[in-house]
Design a protein around this motif. Structure first.
Motif, PDB file in Angstrom:
ATOM      1  N   TRP A 159     -89.382 -18.323  -6.345  1.00 38.97           N
ATOM      2  CA  TRP A 159     -89.757 -17.111  -7.436  1.00 38.97           C
ATOM      3  C   TRP A 159     -90.992 -16.562  -6.958  1.00 38.97           C
ATOM      4  CZ3 TRP A 159     -87.535 -14.642 -11.005  1.00 38.97           C
ATOM      5  CH2 TRP A 159     -88.066 -14.147 -11.812  1.00 38.97           C
ATOM      6  N   GLY A 160     -91.068 -15.196  -7.163  1.00 37.46           N
ATOM      7  CA  GLY A 160     -92.306 -14.326  -6.693  1.00 37.46           C
ATOM      8  C   GLY A 160     -93.476 -14.302  -7.564  1.00 37.46           C
ATOM      9  N   GLN A 161     -93.241 -14.623  -8.855  1.00 35.24           N
ATOM     10  CA  GLN A 161     -94.418 -14.394  -9.653  1.00 35.24           C
ATOM     11  C   GLN A 161     -95.405 -15.822  -9.531  1.00 35.24           C
ATOM     12  OE1 GLN A 161     -95.112 -11.535 -11.287  1.00 35.24           O
ATOM     13  NE2 GLN A 161     -93.174 -10.564 -10.006  1.00 35.24           N
ATOM     14  N   GLY A 162     -96.502 -15.414  -9.391  1.00 36.72           N
ATOM     15  CA  GLY A 162     -97.360 -16.537  -9.445  1.00 36.72           C
ATOM     16  C   GLY A 162     -97.726 -17.120  -8.020  1.00 36.72           C
ATOM     17  N   PRO A 163     -98.854 -17.721  -7.730  1.00 33.56           N
ATOM     18  CA  PRO A 163     -99.130 -18.178  -6.488  1.00 33.56           C
ATOM     19  C   PRO A 163     -98.548 -19.902  -6.060  1.00 33.56           C
ATOM     20  CG  PRO A 163    -101.182 -18.649  -7.816  1.00 33.56           C
ATOM     21  CD  PRO A 163    -100.074 -17.812  -8.635  1.00 33.56           C
ATOM     22  N   ASN A 164     -98.305 -20.350  -7.339  1.00 37.25           N
ATOM     23  CA  ASN A 164     -97.917 -21.757  -7.095  1.00 37.25           C
ATOM     24  C   ASN A 164     -96.601 -22.076  -7.625  1.00 37.25           C
ATOM     25  OD1 ASN A 164    -100.611 -22.638  -6.279  1.00 37.25           O
ATOM     26  ND2 ASN A 164    -101.332 -22.443  -8.211  1.00 37.25           N
ATOM     27  N   GLN A 165     -95.522 -21.672  -6.644  1.00 32.95           N
ATOM     28  CA  GLN A 165     -94.367 -21.957  -7.149  1.00 32.95           C
ATOM     29  C   GLN A 165     -93.507 -22.535  -5.799  1.00 32.95           C
ATOM     30  OE1 GLN A 165     -92.503 -21.103  -9.846  1.00 32.95           O
ATOM     31  NE2 GLN A 165     -94.261 -20.252 -11.081  1.00 32.95           N
ATOM     32  N   GLY A 176    -102.145 -21.593   1.429  1.00 29.54           N
ATOM     33  CA  GLY A 176    -103.524 -20.945   1.314  1.00 29.54           C
ATOM     34  C   GLY A 176    -103.678 -19.438   0.937  1.00 29.54           C
ATOM     35  N   ASP A 177    -104.594 -18.954   0.953  1.00 33.69           N
ATOM     36  CA  ASP A 177    -104.794 -17.651   0.614  1.00 33.69           C
ATOM     37  C   ASP A 177    -104.361 -16.603   1.672  1.00 33.69           C
ATOM     38  OD1 ASP A 177    -107.496 -15.490  -0.716  1.00 33.69           O
ATOM     39  OD2 ASP A 177    -105.092 -15.402  -0.685  1.00 33.69           O
ATOM     40  N   ALA A 178    -103.245 -16.705   2.051  1.00 36.02           N
ATOM     41  CA  ALA A 178    -102.343 -15.906   2.946  1.00 36.02           C
ATOM     42  C   ALA A 178    -102.138 -14.540   2.751  1.00 36.02           C
ATOM     43  CB  ALA A 178    -101.550 -16.555   3.812  1.00 36.02           C
ATOM     44  N   GLY A 179    -102.262 -13.849   1.597  1.00 34.57           N
ATOM     45  CA  GLY A 179    -101.777 -12.528   1.342  1.00 34.57           C
ATOM     46  C   GLY A 179    -100.838 -12.848   0.479  1.00 34.57           C
ATOM     47  N   ASN A 180     -99.805 -12.063   0.406  1.00 37.48           N
ATOM     48  CA  ASN A 180     -98.847 -12.061  -0.446  1.00 37.48           C
ATOM     49  C   ASN A 180     -97.533 -12.500  -0.045  1.00 37.48           C
ATOM     50  OD1 ASN A 180     -97.665 -11.199  -3.147  1.00 37.48           O
ATOM     51  ND2 ASN A 180     -96.988  -9.444  -2.070  1.00 37.48           N
ATOM     52  N   ASN A 181     -97.546 -13.276   1.123  1.00 36.32           N
ATOM     53  CA  ASN A 181     -96.333 -13.905   1.732  1.00 36.32           C
ATOM     54  C   ASN A 181     -95.944 -15.201   1.132  1.00 36.32           C
ATOM     55  OD1 ASN A 181     -98.061 -15.589   3.001  1.00 36.32           O
ATOM     56  ND2 ASN A 181     -98.371 -14.054   4.763  1.00 36.32           N
ATOM     57  N   ARG A 182     -97.026 -16.009   0.415  1.00 37.41           N
ATOM     58  CA  ARG A 182     -96.591 -17.292  -0.238  1.00 37.41           C
ATOM     59  C   ARG A 182     -96.103 -18.249   0.814  1.00 37.41           C
ATOM     60  NH1 ARG A 182     -99.638 -15.023  -3.395  1.00 37.41           N
ATOM     61  NH2 ARG A 182     -98.709 -14.222  -5.236  1.00 37.41           N
ATOM     62  N   LYS A 183     -96.452 -18.091   2.282  1.00 38.70           N
ATOM     63  CA  LYS A 183     -96.057 -19.161   3.128  1.00 38.70           C
ATOM     64  C   LYS A 183     -96.653 -20.355   3.249  1.00 38.70           C
ATOM     65  CE  LYS A 183     -97.329 -16.406   6.687  1.00 38.70           C
ATOM     66  NZ  LYS A 183     -97.619 -16.130   8.151  1.00 38.70           N
ATOM     67  N   LEU A 184     -95.916 -21.566   3.376  1.00 37.32           N
ATOM     68  CA  LEU A 184     -96.431 -23.004   3.692  1.00 37.32           C
ATOM     69  C   LEU A 184     -96.811 -23.473   4.986  1.00 37.32           C
ATOM     70  CD1 LEU A 184     -93.669 -24.442   1.078  1.00 37.32           C
ATOM     71  CD2 LEU A 184     -95.995 -23.920   0.601  1.00 37.32           C
ATOM     72  N   ILE A 185     -97.648 -24.219   5.009  1.00 33.62           N
ATOM     73  CA  ILE A 185     -98.008 -24.756   6.109  1.00 33.62           C
ATOM     74  C   ILE A 185     -97.559 -26.397   6.174  1.00 33.62           C
ATOM     75  CG2 ILE A 185     -99.855 -25.310   7.806  1.00 33.62           C
ATOM     76  CD1 ILE A 185    -101.418 -23.134   6.065  1.00 33.62           C
ATOM     77  N   TRP A 186     -96.882 -26.649   7.024  1.00 31.85           N
ATOM     78  CA  TRP A 186     -96.030 -27.983   6.986  1.00 31.85           C
ATOM     79  C   TRP A 186     -96.822 -28.801   7.758  1.00 31.85           C
ATOM     80  CZ3 TRP A 186     -91.962 -28.667   3.487  1.00 31.85           C
ATOM     81  CH2 TRP A 186     -91.518 -27.518   2.885  1.00 31.85           C
TER      82      TRP A 186
END
Lengths: 114, 113
Positions: A95-101, B93-103
């Protein structure tokens, strides 16, 4: 309740052949990801998308291309398959909204390149 | 460079034992830590931790985050053979708007009857 669906589940290719892996999600998620998983290497991000019509490179993008023409689908293409691309490929979405999904994963595609 | 390290890499226990899996991280502007369980197929989500000291619990599994030590533990009590899996830890982490995970590379747990 399908979630994230990957097709095909298994495929054997010859070196130089091309193919496309399909990922479809029915959760209206904005973000989609393609990973490969190899023994001792963990999950490595190939490409990702933050919304319909967008794509971006991950940490191991070489030899792969992607497209996100529709929000629910994320395609991974191999233009000229190489044995080094033998791996298990996972698609994920969130889900795009919010940082923790959390990301939700498909069951994977096992690809062998001979 | 951002990284996640899990230990041990593999573990063999008997049914009924309690196990503790570790995950340590170095990441710019930490946002969250996630635990996943991977059996034969897809990694399945277990917990997301964002605040230090608050335990998340689901049945026999529990997890807690220590931001001061940059680490998390996953506890499994009274283990069963069905707990055999690879347990993956990932961090955002605070990697911008990509919401990537570090595994991390995962901990392979085998529970013997």
């Amino acid at each position: 309740n399908a979630g994230v669906t990957q097709t095909p589940k298994f495929r054997v290719l010859k070196t130089g052949q091309s193919m496309t892996l399909l990922c479809a999600q029915d959760m209206n998620h904005e973000y989609m990801y393609w990973y490969r998983q190899d023994p001792g290497m963990g999950l490595r991000l190939i490409h990702y998308s933050v919304g319909e019509g967008t794509t971006a490179k991950g940490e191991v993008p070489d030899g792969y291309n992607v497209s996100r023409l529709k929000k629910q689908n994320f395609l991974l293409g191999l233009e000229s398959a190489a044995p080094s691309q033998t791996s298990v490929y996972f698609c994920a979405s969130r889900w795009g909204q919010g940082p923790n999904q959390p990301q939700h994963f498909g069951d994977g595609t096992r690809l062998s390149i001979l | 460079e951002d990284k996640v390290v899990q230990s041990p890499l593999s573990l063999v226990v008997h049914e009924g034992d309690t196990v503790t899996l570790n995950c340590s991280y170095e990441v710019t502007n930490f946002r969250s830590l996630l635990w996943y369980k991977q059996e034969k197929k897809a990694p399945t989500f277990l917990f997301m931790l964002t605040s230090s000291g608050i335990e998340k619990k689901s049945g026999r599994l529990s997890s807690i985050l220590d931001k001061k030590e940059l680490s998390s533990i996953l506890n499994i009590t009274a283990t069963q053979t069905g707990d055999s899996a690879i347990y993956l830890c990932a961090v955002t982490g605070d990697a911008g708007n990509n919401r990537k995970l570090i595994w991390g590379l995962g901990t392979s747990l085998a529970v013997n009857p």
